[in-house]
Scaffold this motif. Structure first.
Motif, PDB file in Angstrom:
ATOM      1  N   ILE A   1       0.841  -1.196   0.000  1.00 15.72           N
ATOM      2  CA  ILE A   1       0.000   0.000   0.000  1.00 15.72           C
ATOM      3  C   ILE A   1       0.873   1.241   0.000  1.00 15.72           C
ATOM      4  O   ILE A   1       0.631   2.180  -0.742  1.00 15.72           O
ATOM      5  CB  ILE A   1      -0.964  -0.003   1.201  1.00 15.72           C
ATOM      6  N   SER A   2       1.914   1.256   0.774  1.00  8.64           N
ATOM      7  CA  SER A   2       2.778   2.424   0.808  1.00  8.64           C
ATOM      8  C   SER A   2       3.524   2.593  -0.519  1.00  8.64           C
ATOM      9  O   SER A   2       3.754   3.703  -0.955  1.00  8.64           O
ATOM     10  CB  SER A   2       3.764   2.339   1.969  1.00  8.64           C
ATOM     11  N   LYS A   3       3.884   1.479  -1.194  1.00  7.89           N
ATOM     12  CA  LYS A   3       4.515   1.578  -2.507  1.00  7.89           C
ATOM     13  C   LYS A   3       3.524   2.143  -3.524  1.00  7.89           C
ATOM     14  O   LYS A   3       3.877   2.990  -4.339  1.00  7.89           O
ATOM     15  CB  LYS A   3       5.007   0.209  -2.980  1.00  7.89           C
ATOM     16  N   ALA A   4       2.292   1.677  -3.462  1.00  8.58           N
ATOM     17  CA  ALA A   4       1.269   2.175  -4.386  1.00  8.58           C
ATOM     18  C   ALA A   4       1.022   3.662  -4.142  1.00  8.58           C
ATOM     19  O   ALA A   4       0.896   4.440  -5.091  1.00  8.58           O
ATOM     20  CB  ALA A   4      -0.022   1.382  -4.227  1.00  8.58           C
ATOM     21  N   THR A   5       0.972   4.043  -2.870  1.00 10.21           N
ATOM     22  CA  THR A   5       0.774   5.452  -2.540  1.00 10.21           C
ATOM     23  C   THR A   5       1.947   6.288  -3.025  1.00 10.21           C
ATOM     24  O   THR A   5       1.768   7.375  -3.572  1.00 10.21           O
ATOM     25  CB  THR A   5       0.593   5.619  -1.019  1.00 10.21           C
ATOM     26  N   LYS A   6       3.157   5.756  -2.862  1.00 11.13           N
ATOM     27  CA  LYS A   6       4.352   6.467  -3.301  1.00 11.13           C
ATOM     28  C   LYS A   6       4.330   6.646  -4.820  1.00 11.13           C
ATOM     29  O   LYS A   6       4.601   7.738  -5.322  1.00 11.13           O
ATOM     30  CB  LYS A   6       5.600   5.695  -2.879  1.00 11.13           C
ATOM     31  N   HIS A   7       3.971   5.610  -5.558  1.00 14.74           N
ATOM     32  CA  HIS A   7       3.897   5.710  -7.020  1.00 14.74           C
ATOM     33  C   HIS A   7       2.821   6.701  -7.445  1.00 14.74           C
ATOM     34  O   HIS A   7       3.020   7.488  -8.376  1.00 14.74           O
ATOM     35  CB  HIS A   7       3.631   4.345  -7.649  1.00 14.74           C
ATOM     36  N   PHE A   8       1.687   6.659  -6.772  1.00 16.49           N
ATOM     37  CA  PHE A   8       0.601   7.582  -7.091  1.00 16.49           C
ATOM     38  C   PHE A   8       1.028   9.030  -6.867  1.00 16.49           C
ATOM     39  O   PHE A   8       0.817   9.899  -7.717  1.00 16.49           O
ATOM     40  CB  PHE A   8      -0.637   7.267  -6.242  1.00 16.49           C
ATOM     41  N   LEU A   9       1.648   9.293  -5.725  1.00 16.84           N
ATOM     42  CA  LEU A   9       2.064  10.659  -5.409  1.00 16.84           C
ATOM     43  C   LEU A   9       3.161  11.147  -6.350  1.00 16.84           C
ATOM     44  O   LEU A   9       3.155  12.308  -6.767  1.00 16.84           O
ATOM     45  CB  LEU A   9       2.516  10.758  -3.952  1.00 16.84           C
ATOM     46  N   ASN A  10       4.093  10.263  -6.708  1.00 16.45           N
ATOM     47  CA  ASN A  10       5.135  10.642  -7.666  1.00 16.45           C
ATOM     48  C   ASN A  10       4.531  10.965  -9.032  1.00 16.45           C
ATOM     49  O   ASN A  10       4.919  11.938  -9.672  1.00 16.45           O
ATOM     50  CB  ASN A  10       6.187   9.537  -7.799  1.00 16.45           C
ATOM     51  N   GLY A  11       3.588  10.148  -9.471  1.00 18.09           N
ATOM     52  CA  GLY A  11       2.923  10.405 -10.746  1.00 18.09           C
ATOM     53  C   GLY A  11       2.130  11.699 -10.727  1.00 18.09           C
ATOM     54  O   GLY A  11       2.147  12.470 -11.688  1.00 18.09           O
ATOM     55  N   LEU A  12       1.448  11.950  -9.625  1.00 16.84           N
ATOM     56  CA  LEU A  12       0.677  13.175  -9.486  1.00 16.84           C
ATOM     57  C   LEU A  12       1.592  14.398  -9.505  1.00 16.84           C
ATOM     58  O   LEU A  12       1.303  15.395 -10.174  1.00 16.84           O
ATOM     59  CB  LEU A  12      -0.143  13.131  -8.188  1.00 16.84           C
ATOM     60  N   LEU A  13       2.698  14.319  -8.788  1.00 22.29           N
ATOM     61  CA  LEU A  13       3.657  15.421  -8.755  1.00 22.29           C
ATOM     62  C   LEU A  13       4.219  15.693 -10.144  1.00 22.29           C
ATOM     63  O   LEU A  13       4.313  16.846 -10.575  1.00 22.29           O
ATOM     64  CB  LEU A  13       4.782  15.113  -7.767  1.00 22.29           C
ATOM     65  N   LEU A  14       4.582  14.648 -10.861  1.00 20.54           N
ATOM     66  CA  LEU A  14       5.113  14.808 -12.212  1.00 20.54           C
ATOM     67  C   LEU A  14       4.086  15.464 -13.133  1.00 20.54           C
ATOM     68  O   LEU A  14       4.404  16.382 -13.893  1.00 20.54           O
ATOM     69  CB  LEU A  14       5.540  13.450 -12.778  1.00 20.54           C
TER      70      LEU A  14
END
Length: 96
Positions: free
Chosen positions: A9-22
Protein backbone atom coordinates in the motif's frame (compact mmCIF):
# COMPACT_ATOMS: atom_id res chain seq x y z
CA UNK A 1 1.22 -11.03 5.76
CA UNK A 2 0.12 -7.78 7.39
CA UNK A 3 3.52 -6.16 6.92
CA UNK A 4 3.57 -7.23 3.26
CA UNK A 5 0.17 -5.69 2.52
CA UNK A 6 1.04 -2.43 4.30
CA UNK A 7 4.30 -2.25 2.35
CA UNK A 8 2.49 -2.70 -0.96
CA UNK A 9 0.00 0.00 0.00
CA UNK A 10 2.78 2.42 0.81
CA UNK A 11 4.52 1.58 -2.51
CA UNK A 12 1.27 2.18 -4.39
CA UNK A 13 0.77 5.45 -2.54
CA UNK A 14 4.35 6.47 -3.30
CA UNK A 15 3.90 5.71 -7.02
CA UNK A 16 0.60 7.58 -7.09
CA UNK A 17 2.06 10.66 -5.41
CA UNK A 18 5.14 10.64 -7.67
CA UNK A 19 2.92 10.40 -10.75
CA UNK A 20 0.68 13.17 -9.49
CA UNK A 21 3.66 15.42 -8.75
CA UNK A 22 5.11 14.81 -12.21
CA UNK A 23 1.79 15.62 -13.90
CA UNK A 24 1.39 18.82 -11.89
CA UNK A 25 4.90 19.94 -12.76
CA UNK A 26 4.34 19.24 -16.45
CA UNK A 27 1.00 21.03 -16.30
CA UNK A 28 2.76 24.16 -15.06
CA UNK A 29 6.09 24.00 -16.87
CA UNK A 30 5.27 22.87 -20.41
CA UNK A 31 2.71 25.54 -21.31
CA UNK A 32 5.04 28.22 -19.96
CA UNK A 33 7.89 26.91 -22.10
CA UNK A 34 5.81 26.76 -25.25
CA UNK A 35 3.97 30.06 -24.80
CA UNK A 36 7.04 32.10 -23.95
CA UNK A 37 9.16 30.61 -26.70
CA UNK A 38 11.75 29.27 -24.23
CA UNK A 39 11.67 25.71 -25.50
CA UNK A 40 11.80 26.64 -29.18
CA UNK A 41 13.08 30.22 -29.45
CA UNK A 42 11.47 32.14 -32.27
CA UNK A 43 8.71 29.54 -32.76
CA UNK A 44 5.35 30.39 -31.30
CA UNK A 45 1.94 28.89 -31.86
CA UNK A 46 -0.73 31.21 -33.15
CA UNK A 47 -4.44 30.94 -33.65
CA UNK A 48 -3.69 30.09 -37.29
CA UNK A 49 -1.88 26.94 -36.09
CA UNK A 50 -4.96 25.90 -34.14
CA UNK A 51 -7.11 26.42 -37.23
CA UNK A 52 -4.72 24.19 -39.18
CA UNK A 53 -4.86 21.53 -36.43
CA UNK A 54 -8.64 21.49 -36.27
CA UNK A 55 -9.05 21.49 -40.06
CA UNK A 56 -6.68 18.52 -40.35
CA UNK A 57 -8.53 16.73 -37.54
CA UNK A 58 -11.82 17.31 -39.36
CA UNK A 59 -10.32 15.78 -42.50
CA UNK A 60 -9.23 12.71 -40.52
CA UNK A 61 -12.65 12.44 -38.84
CA UNK A 62 -14.20 12.38 -42.31
CA UNK A 63 -11.82 9.62 -43.43
CA UNK A 64 -9.48 11.79 -45.47
CA UNK A 65 -5.78 12.63 -45.16
CA UNK A 66 -4.84 15.50 -42.82
CA UNK A 67 -2.51 16.70 -45.58
CA UNK A 68 -5.57 17.80 -47.60
CA UNK A 69 -5.11 20.97 -45.60
CA UNK A 70 -2.24 22.40 -47.65
CA UNK A 71 -0.55 24.08 -44.67
CA UNK A 72 -0.60 20.99 -42.43
CA UNK A 73 3.02 19.97 -41.85
CA UNK A 74 2.73 18.09 -38.59
CA UNK A 75 2.61 14.43 -37.69
CA UNK A 76 -0.59 12.67 -38.78
CA UNK A 77 -0.76 11.18 -35.27
CA UNK A 78 -1.65 14.63 -33.92
CA UNK A 79 -4.52 14.94 -36.37
CA UNK A 80 -5.78 11.48 -35.41
CA UNK A 81 -5.68 12.36 -31.69
CA UNK A 82 -7.51 15.62 -32.27
CA UNK A 83 -10.08 13.93 -34.48
CA UNK A 84 -11.24 11.49 -31.79
CA UNK A 85 -13.73 13.89 -30.20
CA UNK A 86 -14.74 15.19 -33.63
CA UNK A 87 -15.39 11.69 -34.91
CA UNK A 88 -17.92 11.12 -32.16
CA UNK A 89 -19.77 14.30 -33.05
CA UNK A 90 -19.70 13.54 -36.77
CA UNK A 91 -21.02 10.03 -36.21
CA UNK A 92 -23.86 11.37 -34.06
CA UNK A 93 -24.78 13.91 -36.74
CA UNK A 94 -24.75 11.25 -39.47
CA UNK A 95 -27.07 8.98 -37.44
CA UNK A 96 -29.69 11.73 -37.05
Amino acid sequence: TTSTSSTSISKATKHFLNGLLLRLLLLIILPALMDDGLLLPGVRYTDIDYDVFTDAAAHVAEGRSPYRRHTYRYTPFLAVLLSLPMGGRLQQQQQQ
